[in-house]
Design a protein around this motif. Structure first.
Motif, mmCIF file in Angstrom:
data_model
loop_
_atom_site.group_PDB
_atom_site.id
_atom_site.type_symbol
_atom_site.label_atom_id
_atom_site.label_comp_id
_atom_site.label_asym_id
_atom_site.label_seq_id
_atom_site.Cartn_x
_atom_site.Cartn_y
_atom_site.Cartn_z
ATOM 1 N N GLY A 414 -22.454 58.648 29.483
ATOM 2 C CA GLY A 414 -22.187 58.119 28.156
ATOM 3 C C GLY A 414 -21.389 56.837 28.202
ATOM 4 N N TYR A 415 -20.322 56.842 28.994
ATOM 5 C CA TYR A 415 -19.502 55.636 29.123
ATOM 6 C C TYR A 415 -20.308 54.502 29.734
ATOM 7 C CZ TYR A 415 -14.606 55.233 27.888
ATOM 8 O OH TYR A 415 -13.441 55.004 27.219
ATOM 9 N N ALA A 416 -21.122 54.820 30.733
ATOM 10 C CA ALA A 416 -21.936 53.785 31.378
ATOM 11 C C ALA A 416 -22.923 53.182 30.388
ATOM 12 C CB ALA A 416 -22.682 54.380 32.573
ATOM 13 N N GLY A 417 -23.510 54.007 29.522
ATOM 14 C CA GLY A 417 -24.435 53.484 28.518
ATOM 15 C C GLY A 417 -23.750 52.535 27.555
ATOM 16 N N ILE A 418 -22.535 52.893 27.133
ATOM 17 C CA ILE A 418 -21.784 52.040 26.215
ATOM 18 C C ILE A 418 -21.456 50.699 26.872
ATOM 19 C CG2 ILE A 418 -19.524 51.786 25.116
ATOM 20 C CD1 ILE A 418 -19.679 54.772 24.468
ATOM 21 N N VAL A 419 -20.922 50.748 28.076
ATOM 22 C CA VAL A 419 -20.553 49.516 28.773
ATOM 23 C C VAL A 419 -21.778 48.660 29.057
ATOM 24 C CG1 VAL A 419 -19.581 48.587 30.911
ATOM 25 C CG2 VAL A 419 -18.461 50.509 29.766
ATOM 26 N N ALA A 420 -22.864 49.301 29.509
ATOM 27 C CA ALA A 420 -24.089 48.546 29.806
ATOM 28 C C ALA A 420 -24.633 47.875 28.554
ATOM 29 C CB ALA A 420 -25.138 49.478 30.411
ATOM 30 N N GLY A 421 -24.616 48.585 27.429
ATOM 31 C CA GLY A 421 -25.111 48.001 26.194
ATOM 32 C C GLY A 421 -24.297 46.801 25.748
ATOM 33 N N LEU A 422 -22.968 46.939 25.768
ATOM 34 C CA LEU A 422 -22.112 45.826 25.350
ATOM 35 C C LEU A 422 -22.223 44.650 26.318
ATOM 36 C CD1 LEU A 422 -18.892 47.743 24.232
ATOM 37 C CD2 LEU A 422 -20.756 46.884 22.816
ATOM 38 N N ALA A 440 -32.713 44.817 22.056
ATOM 39 C CA ALA A 440 -33.088 46.213 21.805
ATOM 40 C C ALA A 440 -32.627 47.146 22.927
ATOM 41 C CB ALA A 440 -34.594 46.325 21.586
ATOM 42 N N PRO A 441 -32.802 46.777 24.228
ATOM 43 C CA PRO A 441 -32.302 47.670 25.286
ATOM 44 C C PRO A 441 -30.793 47.880 25.209
ATOM 45 C CG PRO A 441 -33.841 46.062 26.187
ATOM 46 C CD PRO A 441 -33.537 45.626 24.799
ATOM 47 N N ALA A 442 -30.050 46.831 24.838
ATOM 48 C CA ALA A 442 -28.598 46.956 24.716
ATOM 49 C C ALA A 442 -28.229 47.931 23.609
ATOM 50 C CB ALA A 442 -27.975 45.590 24.448
ATOM 51 N N LEU A 443 -28.912 47.820 22.479
ATOM 52 C CA LEU A 443 -28.611 48.697 21.353
ATOM 53 C C LEU A 443 -28.951 50.142 21.689
ATOM 54 C CD1 LEU A 443 -27.565 48.674 18.456
ATOM 55 C CD2 LEU A 443 -29.913 48.365 17.674
ATOM 56 N N VAL A 444 -30.096 50.360 22.347
ATOM 57 C CA VAL A 444 -30.495 51.718 22.719
ATOM 58 C C VAL A 444 -29.500 52.313 23.710
ATOM 59 C CG1 VAL A 444 -32.246 53.074 23.934
ATOM 60 C CG2 VAL A 444 -32.943 51.369 22.232
ATOM 61 N N ALA A 445 -29.123 51.528 24.730
ATOM 62 C CA ALA A 445 -28.178 52.031 25.741
ATOM 63 C C ALA A 445 -26.844 52.385 25.104
ATOM 64 C CB ALA A 445 -27.985 50.987 26.840
ATOM 65 N N LEU A 447 -26.133 53.127 21.857
ATOM 66 C CA LEU A 447 -26.204 54.268 20.946
ATOM 67 C C LEU A 447 -26.421 55.576 21.705
ATOM 68 C CD1 LEU A 447 -28.277 52.749 18.003
ATOM 69 C CD2 LEU A 447 -25.805 53.157 18.123
ATOM 70 N N ALA A 448 -27.186 55.519 22.794
ATOM 71 C CA ALA A 448 -27.380 56.728 23.602
ATOM 72 C C ALA A 448 -26.060 57.156 24.231
ATOM 73 C CB ALA A 448 -28.432 56.473 24.679
ATOM 74 N N GLY A 449 -25.307 56.197 24.770
ATOM 75 C CA GLY A 449 -24.007 56.525 25.357
ATOM 76 C C GLY A 449 -23.037 57.055 24.330
ATOM 77 N N ALA A 450 -22.981 56.407 23.167
ATOM 78 C CA ALA A 450 -22.093 56.872 22.106
ATOM 79 C C ALA A 450 -22.484 58.263 21.634
ATOM 80 C CB ALA A 450 -22.117 55.877 20.939
ATOM 81 N N GLY A 451 -23.785 58.519 21.562
ATOM 82 C CA GLY A 451 -24.249 59.836 21.149
ATOM 83 C C GLY A 451 -23.853 60.926 22.132
ATOM 84 N N LEU A 452 -23.942 60.625 23.430
ATOM 85 C CA LEU A 452 -23.534 61.600 24.441
ATOM 86 C C LEU A 452 -22.052 61.953 24.312
ATOM 87 C CD1 LEU A 452 -25.290 60.644 27.809
ATOM 88 C CD2 LEU A 452 -25.414 62.823 26.590
ATOM 89 N N LEU A 453 -21.209 60.925 24.154
ATOM 90 C CA LEU A 453 -19.777 61.174 24.034
ATOM 91 C C LEU A 453 -19.462 61.934 22.751
ATOM 92 C CD1 LEU A 453 -18.330 57.787 25.331
ATOM 93 C CD2 LEU A 453 -18.435 59.968 26.528
ATOM 94 N N ARG A 454 -20.173 61.596 21.684
ATOM 95 C CA ARG A 454 -19.965 62.323 20.424
ATOM 96 C C ARG A 454 -20.355 63.785 20.588
ATOM 97 N NH1 ARG A 454 -18.506 64.856 17.093
ATOM 98 N NH2 ARG A 454 -18.599 64.693 14.815
ATOM 99 N N LEU A 455 -21.420 64.057 21.309
ATOM 100 C CA LEU A 455 -21.854 65.427 21.544
ATOM 101 C C LEU A 455 -20.792 66.201 22.325
ATOM 102 C CD1 LEU A 455 -24.378 67.225 21.047
ATOM 103 C CD2 LEU A 455 -25.128 66.584 23.349
ATOM 104 N N LEU A 456 -20.215 65.559 23.336
ATOM 105 C CA LEU A 456 -19.175 66.212 24.125
ATOM 106 C C LEU A 456 -17.907 66.418 23.307
ATOM 107 C CD1 LEU A 456 -19.637 64.322 27.519
ATOM 108 C CD2 LEU A 456 -20.255 66.689 27.011
ATOM 109 N N ARG A 457 -17.579 65.464 22.440
ATOM 110 C CA ARG A 457 -16.391 65.629 21.592
ATOM 111 C C ARG A 457 -16.572 66.749 20.577
ATOM 112 N NH1 ARG A 457 -16.271 60.035 21.466
ATOM 113 N NH2 ARG A 457 -17.242 60.005 19.400
#
Length: 476
Positions: A414-422, A440-445, A447-457
């Motif tokens: 999740g963290y890697a997706g957020i950093v990669a997207g930004l 588009a790849p940045a936005l997908v990466a 949102l996917a990372g943020a979604g994973l962290l939200r799921l864990l929270r």
């Protein structure tokens, strides 16, 4: 106001209020600095465009020794992350973790759980910004706006995310780096400074890419000093782990930092300016250079000299409530500062009243005050709308989380997706034709990372139902 008074009254007696003041001041300086040095004009196609005035005002370059406050962010971040990590371990023990109680300042408990919780206040406001910008860009594209121009506007609005990328890389490294700090103390930032020096030597003698590691080593060095500041408030750690906080130490650090800064910039090969100016031989801030670390040393000395009077001032109810108010929306202010500029420029241009005086002229200087005041009004409106997202991200105690390898894997992903997207957004050309403003790849990466962290929270995969866990952990 009533809420602020209640928060102020509940402030623990041992809280280092000065750290909160530094965070609020640093954000304020960044915002005012960006707004003040911004030059607005028109490009060849007759569209509004902006750039920094620093290239036209070389006499102002020494002022960036104070105005470049990124080191303050990482110093305060190191302190806050050390305090949060230690508190998390203590809380996990109290709520059911096995084993003896942790020693003062010791790290224990679930580092993955700490990281997942810590991400909330950083990610939620950032997600709001990116989603709003993407939706706005999509609407503009559907109305037949030029995708390259849409990207330019969004690129300008997301400039603050450069800093957030660096900080989001440092935060997950807090548990292992704090462990290194507990073993080796101030030798760790000293070694990191040595790595920065090697990187600088590489880019002075060869390609600039040889200093890429300085993005990590430079900010980690300052972050480690935040650990030392946190440990300095406890009598238990040995001296090698403590940052000296006396006025004498402040004088020594200020003198040493300024001396090194003058030698490196006036005598040596580094530019005087601590912010990016096109045409300079190298950029002191991207990545951090030895000169920037010298400036950080001088800033730390000044911070220590002002610490005692500032602490006395913050014991008063009014100033402390103001600091609490700013810090409750501090990331929102930082993230939306340039979006406010985009909105104001667009409005004034649409009305045909956008001033574009020559940089350095009397008209340009005279326009600074109404320009900043107008931007403050726009930003205040944005904070009213989006600030509650950050305010709701405050953390409440949770139960002891199970230590499962897959949770760690998902958190890292999740963290890697957020950093990669930004990072991908920041590296994409300003004028690239992007219908959503963001790649588009940045936005997908992201949102996917943020979604994973939200799921864990939300408590997914922990003991008990996800819904009950979500009620226990609604924020940072």
């Amino acid at each position: 106001m009533r809420r602020l008074r209640q928060l102020a009254e509940r402030t623990p007696a041992g809280r280092e209020r000065y750290v909160d003041l530094l965070r609020a001041l640093a954000i304020t300086m960044v915002v005012l600095g960006h707004w003040t040095i911004t030059v607005i004009g028109y490009d060849r196609a007759g569209r509004p465009a902006g750039h920094s005035a620093l290239g036209d005002l070389p006499w102002a370059w020494p002022l960036t020794w104070v105005a470049q406050v990124m080191p303050v962010f990482f110093l305060v971040g190191g302190y806050a992350n050390a305090a949060s990590l230690t508190s998390h371990g203590r809380r996990q023990h109290q709520l059911g973790a096995s084993g003896p109680a942790p020693r003062p300042g010791a790290v224990s408990g679930d580092a993955t759980g700490w990281l997942v919780d810590r991400s909330a206040r950083l990610v939620r406001p950032t997600t709001a910004l990116l989603v709003v910008l993407a939706v706005g860009a999509a609407v503009a594209t559907l109305r037949h706006a030029d995708p390259a121009q849409v990207r330019t506007v969004v690129w300008f609005a997301t400039i603050p995310l450069w800093f957030l990328v660096a900080y989001l890389v440092v935060v997950p490294l807090t548990p292992p780096m704090y462990a290194l700090h507990r073993r080796f103390g101030l030798a760790v930032p000293a070694a990191l400074v040595g790595l920065v020096a090697l990187g600088d030597l590489g880019r002075l003698l060869g390609p600039a890419g040889l200093a890429t590691g300085n993005y990590l080593f430079g900010w980690l060095a300052v972050h480690q000093l935040g650990f030392a500041w946190y440990d300095a408030r406890s009598p238990e750690p040995p001296r090698r782990r403590r940052l000296p906080l006396s006025r004498r130490a402040g004088v020594v650090l200020l003198t040493a930092g300024l001396t090194a800064l003058v030698l490196l910039t006036v005598v040596g090969p580094y530019p005087v300016v601590m912010l990016n100016v096109p045409g300079t031989r190298l950029d002191n801030a991207a990545p951090p250079s030895l000169a920037l670390l010298a400036a950080a040393t001088a800033q730390l000395g000044l911070i220590l000299l002002l610490r005692a009077p500032a602490e006395r001032w913050l014991r008063r109810a009014g100033p402390w409530q103001a600091v609490i108010a700013v810090n409750s929306v501090v990331l929102t202010v930082f993230l939306w500062q340039l979006t406010a500029a985009v909105l104001l420029v667009g409005l004034l241009d649409a009305l045909g009243v956008l001033p574009t005086p020559r940089v350095g002229s009397a008209a340009w200087w005279g326009w600074r005050i109404p320009w900043v005041l107008a931007l403050a009004v726009v930003l205040a409106a944005l904070v009213v709308v989006f600030g509650p997202i950050e305010a709701r991200s405050r953390r409440h105690p949770t139960g002891a989380a199970p230590r499962r390898p897959w949770r760690t894997t998902l958190a890292v992903a999740g963290y890697a997706g957020i950093v990669a997207g930004l990072l991908l957004n920041s590296l994409t050309r300003k004028a690239a034709p992007e219908p959503l403003g963001l790649p588009a790849p940045a936005l997908v990466a992201y949102l996917a990372g943020a979604g994973l962290l939200r799921l864990l929270r939300s408590g997914w995969g922990s003991r008990g139902s996800p819904r009950r866990a979500e009620g226990r952990a609604s924020g940072w």
